[in-house]
Design a protein around this motif. Structure first.
Motif, PDB file in Angstrom:
ATOM      1  N   THR A  26       0.826  -1.224   0.000  1.00 36.83           N
ATOM      2  CA  THR A  26       0.000   0.000   0.000  1.00 36.83           C
ATOM      3  C   THR A  26       0.854   1.266   0.000  1.00 36.83           C
ATOM      4  OG1 THR A  26      -0.081  -0.256   2.401  1.00 36.83           O
ATOM      5  CG2 THR A  26      -2.020  -0.959   1.162  1.00 36.83           C
ATOM      6  N   ARG A  73       3.896   4.124  -4.431  1.00 32.98           N
ATOM      7  CA  ARG A  73       3.221   5.157  -5.221  1.00 32.98           C
ATOM      8  C   ARG A  73       3.619   5.093  -6.693  1.00 32.98           C
ATOM      9  NH1 ARG A  73       0.655   4.722  -1.600  1.00 32.98           N
ATOM     10  NH2 ARG A  73       0.361   6.057   0.213  1.00 32.98           N
ATOM     11  N   GLU A 105       1.524  15.402  -1.629  1.00 32.43           N
ATOM     12  CA  GLU A 105       0.132  15.030  -1.367  1.00 32.43           C
ATOM     13  C   GLU A 105      -0.091  14.718   0.100  1.00 32.43           C
ATOM     14  OE1 GLU A 105      -1.695  12.555  -4.574  1.00 32.43           O
ATOM     15  OE2 GLU A 105       0.333  12.588  -5.401  1.00 32.43           O
ATOM     16  N   GLU A 125       1.879  13.595   2.455  1.00 30.78           N
ATOM     17  CA  GLU A 125       2.568  12.494   3.136  1.00 30.78           C
ATOM     18  C   GLU A 125       4.067  12.573   2.897  1.00 30.78           C
ATOM     19  OE1 GLU A 125       0.700   8.940   1.620  1.00 30.78           O
ATOM     20  OE2 GLU A 125       1.739   9.074  -0.289  1.00 30.78           O
ATOM     21  N   ARG A 156       7.448  10.885   1.864  1.00 26.02           N
ATOM     22  CA  ARG A 156       7.784   9.848   0.885  1.00 26.02           C
ATOM     23  C   ARG A 156       9.288   9.716   0.744  1.00 26.02           C
ATOM     24  NH1 ARG A 156       3.354  11.108  -3.973  1.00 26.02           N
ATOM     25  NH2 ARG A 156       1.514  10.586  -2.722  1.00 26.02           N
ATOM     26  N   ALA A 179       5.575   5.695   0.287  1.00 29.01           N
ATOM     27  CA  ALA A 179       5.093   6.529   1.387  1.00 29.01           C
ATOM     28  C   ALA A 179       5.701   6.001   2.678  1.00 29.01           C
ATOM     29  CB  ALA A 179       3.573   6.483   1.455  1.00 29.01           C
ATOM     30  N   ALA A 188       2.313   3.968 -12.149  1.00 32.21           N
ATOM     31  CA  ALA A 188       1.911   4.948 -11.139  1.00 32.21           C
ATOM     32  C   ALA A 188       0.680   4.350 -10.460  1.00 32.21           C
ATOM     33  CB  ALA A 188       1.590   6.284 -11.787  1.00 32.21           C
ATOM     34  N   HIS A 189       0.844   3.914  -9.222  1.00 30.21           N
ATOM     35  CA  HIS A 189      -0.231   3.225  -8.497  1.00 30.21           C
ATOM     36  C   HIS A 189      -1.057   4.231  -7.703  1.00 30.21           C
ATOM     37  CE1 HIS A 189       2.954   0.071  -8.901  1.00 30.21           C
ATOM     38  NE2 HIS A 189       1.933  -0.696  -9.163  1.00 30.21           N
ATOM     39  N   LYS A 190      -2.368   4.260  -7.938  1.00 32.81           N
ATOM     40  CA  LYS A 190      -3.251   5.131  -7.150  1.00 32.81           C
ATOM     41  C   LYS A 190      -3.695   4.430  -5.877  1.00 32.81           C
ATOM     42  CE  LYS A 190      -3.116   7.839 -10.745  1.00 32.81           C
ATOM     43  NZ  LYS A 190      -2.039   8.842 -10.787  1.00 32.81           N
ATOM     44  N   ARG A 191      -3.886   3.110  -5.971  1.00 32.86           N
ATOM     45  CA  ARG A 191      -4.250   2.318  -4.791  1.00 32.86           C
ATOM     46  C   ARG A 191      -3.938   0.857  -5.085  1.00 32.86           C
ATOM     47  NH1 ARG A 191      -8.681  -0.893  -5.390  1.00 32.86           N
ATOM     48  NH2 ARG A 191     -10.283  -0.327  -6.907  1.00 32.86           N
TER      49      ARG A 191
END
Lengths: 141, 147
Positions: A76, A79, A108, A110, A112, A135, B90-93
């Motif tokens: 998770t 990014r 944004e 956070e 990183r 992140a 580019a990962h959004k989630r």
């Protein structure tokens, strides 16, 4: 919210040394990935294309870089993730993966970290270069 | 030479279901040791709805459309001369098993170097979830060796 250990630019974030690349791995990766390009799994096709032998899928090597990241940070936190494929990875190559802290930033809302990624073989030849943005301060979800 | 009139062409979107078995097979093939990718109990304990997708597997699901090699065949890209030059995500989630993702591929550019000895195809792929929200953007640079 946890505090990641203090990281400084230039620090090695993570490394991974892999056993020699085998034909079995390339065949399994072709199946697992859905990339059935025969140049990686069919020596007859590779010969007809002028290659001495099959060679590894670039995305197989990038997947190992992904494993390096997910072994050291929750998925998770990822990014962005990019690579350039600089040289073919051949059968028997022993790859060493390295992630080095390149930048600490805020974006944004956070904190990183940008990592420089490198994959080299047993002779020091660089196969891939890349970057990842993670992140900081996240637990799994 | 690759037909330059493909520049800007957008292929018909296709939808792929993210399957647990595919995630486990992929994770085991790359020697993934984090159990969230193979064990749903571990995934749930970590807060995921199901097995999360490993970071590069979206590229693989892009070949799970109805015609896996449509992009290559339409542009006339020959596997004997094809190399992968660059790849970015580019990962959004995070995506989890059980989701249905829609892939839209665009030929962003085609150009050559060394008097045509090397041709480059830049493919941009957007990945959206069932609600139409973007989950990732992928860019692939494909290299054709004409020399």
């Amino acid at each position: 919210m946890t505090h990641a250990p203090a990281l400084a630019i230039g620090d090695i974030f993570a490394t991974l040394e892999l056993p020699p690349v085998t034909r079995t791995q390339l065949a399994l990766y072709a199946g697992a990935s859905g990339d059935h390009n025969p140049i990686h799994i069919d020596i007859d096709f590779a010969h007809a294309a002028g290659e001495k032998d099959v060679f590894a899928q670039g995305m197989f090597v990038m997947a190992f870089l992904g494993r390096l990241l997910t072994a050291n940070a929750p998925v998770t936190a990822l990014r962005a993730f990019s690579t350039r494929f600089l040289a073919m990875t051949r059968l028997g190559d022993r790859l060493t993966l390295t992630a080095t802290v390149a930048e600490l930033l805020e974006a944004e809302g956070e904190r990183r970290m940008r990592l420089d990624l490198a994959v080299r073989d047993q002779n020091g030849e660089q196969k891939l270069s890349g970057a990842a943005i993670l992140a900081l301060g996240l637990q799994d979800l | 030479m690759i037909d330059r009139s493909f520049i800007g062409h957008v292929f018909d979107p296709f939808t792929v279901e993210v399957e647990k078995g595919r995630i486990r097979f992929f994770a085991r093939t790359i020697g993934e040791t984090n159990p969230v990718f193979t064990d749903e109990v571990a995934a749930h304990a970590a807060g995921y709805a199901s097995l999360p997708l490993p970071p590069t597997q979206l590229f693989c699901l892009e070949m799970d459309g109805p015609d896996p090699f449509l992009f290559f065949n339409r542009l006339g890209l020959d596997f004997a001369r094809l190399l992968h030059g660059e790849q970015s995500f580019a990962h959004k989630r995070v995506v989890c098993a059980g989701e249905r993702l829609t892939f839209t591929q665009k030929v962003a550019d085609i150009y050559d170097k060394k008097n045509g000895a090397l041709e480059f195809v830049l493919r941009e792929t957007s990945v959206d979830d069932e609600a139409g929200r973007r989950v990732a953007d992928l860019k692939s640079t494909l290299v054709i060796r004409n020399g």
